[in-house]
Design an enzyme around this catalytic site. Sequence first.
Site, PDB file in Angstrom:
ATOM      1  N   TYR A  63     -20.859 -43.447  -9.644  1.00  0.00           N
ATOM      2  CA  TYR A  63     -21.720 -43.878 -10.757  1.00  0.00           C
ATOM      3  C   TYR A  63     -22.418 -42.713 -11.449  1.00  0.00           C
ATOM      4  O   TYR A  63     -23.252 -42.934 -12.332  1.00  0.00           O
ATOM      5  CB  TYR A  63     -22.834 -44.814 -10.254  1.00  0.00           C
ATOM      6  CG  TYR A  63     -22.413 -45.911  -9.317  1.00  0.00           C
ATOM      7  CD1 TYR A  63     -21.572 -46.937  -9.753  1.00  0.00           C
ATOM      8  CD2 TYR A  63     -22.874 -45.937  -8.001  1.00  0.00           C
ATOM      9  CE1 TYR A  63     -21.200 -47.962  -8.875  1.00  0.00           C
ATOM     10  CE2 TYR A  63     -22.511 -46.962  -7.138  1.00  0.00           C
ATOM     11  CZ  TYR A  63     -21.670 -47.964  -7.583  1.00  0.00           C
ATOM     12  OH  TYR A  63     -21.313 -48.969  -6.725  1.00  0.00           O
TER      13      TYR A  63
ATOM     14  N   CYS B 213     -10.818 -33.386  -0.629  1.00  0.00           N
ATOM     15  CA  CYS B 213      -9.878 -32.750  -1.554  1.00  0.00           C
ATOM     16  C   CYS B 213      -9.900 -33.454  -2.902  1.00  0.00           C
ATOM     17  O   CYS B 213      -8.895 -34.041  -3.325  1.00  0.00           O
ATOM     18  CB  CYS B 213      -8.488 -32.762  -0.958  1.00  0.00           C
ATOM     19  SG  CYS B 213      -8.444 -31.767   0.516  1.00  0.00           S
TER      20      CYS B 213
ATOM     21  N   GLU C 242     -33.466 -61.610  -3.498  1.00  0.00           N
ATOM     22  CA  GLU C 242     -32.534 -61.018  -2.537  1.00  0.00           C
ATOM     23  C   GLU C 242     -32.314 -59.532  -2.790  1.00  0.00           C
ATOM     24  O   GLU C 242     -31.232 -59.107  -3.166  1.00  0.00           O
ATOM     25  CB  GLU C 242     -31.218 -61.788  -2.491  1.00  0.00           C
ATOM     26  CG  GLU C 242     -30.679 -62.222  -3.817  1.00  0.00           C
ATOM     27  CD  GLU C 242     -29.428 -63.073  -3.690  1.00  0.00           C
ATOM     28  OE1 GLU C 242     -29.429 -64.013  -2.878  1.00  0.00           O
ATOM     29  OE2 GLU C 242     -28.462 -62.787  -4.410  1.00  0.00           O
TER      30      GLU C 242
ATOM     31  N   GLY D 219     -32.073 -56.548  -7.116  1.00  0.00           N
ATOM     32  CA  GLY D 219     -31.938 -55.582  -8.203  1.00  0.00           C
ATOM     33  C   GLY D 219     -33.114 -54.648  -8.392  1.00  0.00           C
ATOM     34  O   GLY D 219     -33.095 -53.782  -9.264  1.00  0.00           O
TER      35      GLY D 219
ATOM     36  N   ARG E 204     -31.378 -52.736  -2.031  1.00  0.00           N
ATOM     37  CA  ARG E 204     -31.771 -51.341  -2.220  1.00  0.00           C
ATOM     38  C   ARG E 204     -33.260 -51.101  -1.988  1.00  0.00           C
ATOM     39  O   ARG E 204     -33.652 -50.171  -1.286  1.00  0.00           O
ATOM     40  CB  ARG E 204     -31.432 -50.933  -3.657  1.00  0.00           C
ATOM     41  CG  ARG E 204     -31.709 -49.482  -3.958  1.00  0.00           C
ATOM     42  CD  ARG E 204     -31.583 -49.200  -5.456  1.00  0.00           C
ATOM     43  NE  ARG E 204     -30.469 -49.845  -6.066  1.00  0.00           N
ATOM     44  CZ  ARG E 204     -29.258 -49.313  -6.214  1.00  0.00           C
ATOM     45  NH1 ARG E 204     -29.023 -48.102  -5.783  1.00  0.00           N
ATOM     46  NH2 ARG E 204     -28.282 -49.997  -6.801  1.00  0.00           N
TER      47      ARG E 204
END
Length: 438
Positions: A336, A363, A293, A251, A296
């Site tokens: 997001y 589209c 863990e 995180g 990112r």
Amino acid sequence: MVLNGMVDWNRKNLEVKNGHLWIGGCDTVSLVEKYGTPIYVINESTIKQRFNSLKEELQKHYPKIRIHYAVKANSNIVILKLLYNEGAFLDCVSIGEIYTALKVGYSPEQIIYTGNNFTNHDLEYALSKGVIINLDAFSQIMRLYKIMQRTNSTSDLLSFRVNPEFGSGHHNHCITAGPDIKFGILESSIVRAYKKAQELGFKRFGIHMHIGSQILEIEPFKIAAEKFLEIAEKIHRELGVDFEFMDFGGGFGIPYKDEEKPFDLKRYATTILSLFKEKIKEYDLGEPIFCVEPGRFIVAESTIILAEVNTIKQTTHKNFIGIDAGFHNLIRPAMYGSYHEIVVANKIDQDPKKRYDIAGPLCESGDILGRDRNLPLVEEGDIIGILDAGAYGFTMASNYNLRPYAAEILVKEGQDYLIRERQPIEDLLKFQNIPEFL
Ligand code: LLP
């Protein structure tokens, strides 16, 4: 010098040379000439640097640490191999990720499998491979046990994902703990879960939590860690369970925007590991391995997407830059509302002159990668760079509108390597069958 986009080039391991953006010692304009667009360009040194900086900070405080890289952030086998060489462990969330990790050379003991809503097939596969299983519902224990009996498999190690009822994250979709969140086992059922596992013969245990994604402050991690350690204490006190490892999840955020500060690794390590050391002593929890863990943090800043401008459309309301990358390559802005820095790679030292919306080719009117961005005057044929696309970029890509997956290029010390070919158009028909009556 005013640059388009206010980017900390140094931190991102990017360079500005001869009016062009450079990455990993390679000129982005030459990369586009060689490979076409869109492409993901991945800087191997950023990945190594992020992994090792985290490792060093954690090791300063506690000798038994493990970094389980979260494969879901970027599962390219070259990245997995690179991290393997640096000493990474892995966090896998599907049997596809386990399969890939084992093919790369990771041993089953290096893999924690934190699935969600496991099928019997998932559990059977994980058991047959011998990875560490991290269950996230009480009912899964008995199912796992029955599969063990049916398949004659043995395993004495089991972990549970705890939901500490406190979460955090950059968007509602990315908060993964809390009272109404689908993940993990609540404190009210957790002792029962370990007890059941003991009764069924499991002898070695781990415990896990993951509270959310793209968290830049340390406070949420601390609040969750305190709760997590209390829960572990309760399990230990009531059942005598000793934990081989305690996994505090990932995180850790990255600065997508110029005004955001980088994640304070030092503060994280000092705060969380002091708390950990104090509490394992106070609660008599022995010396479990301390695991994290992150996904990112390790890969996001390594990668830029390069796309070509094919259309400039100026209306009375907006200036649109039409490019050949869209949310089929990077869904985060559409899904997001996430911000990614956007630059003009072949005019990197020119002053901003105009405000643009950068639009992809899909589209859907939501196929916008950035809105109201101040950029130099952009012309058709220019090259757009979308920054920080290394995490949840390719792994969330799709073939929507039947657009093939883009190529991936690894750059290292001025050399470029094609590590994933652009998907051929013929591939788009793969696995479809036309019934005979047609
Ligand atoms: N461990 C578990 C159990 C997870 O579910 C996740 C991410 C991680 C570790 C790694 O989290 P990280 O360190 O990368 O924040 N697609 C979203 C992010 C979803 C994250 C889901 N779980 C995005 O693009 O922002």
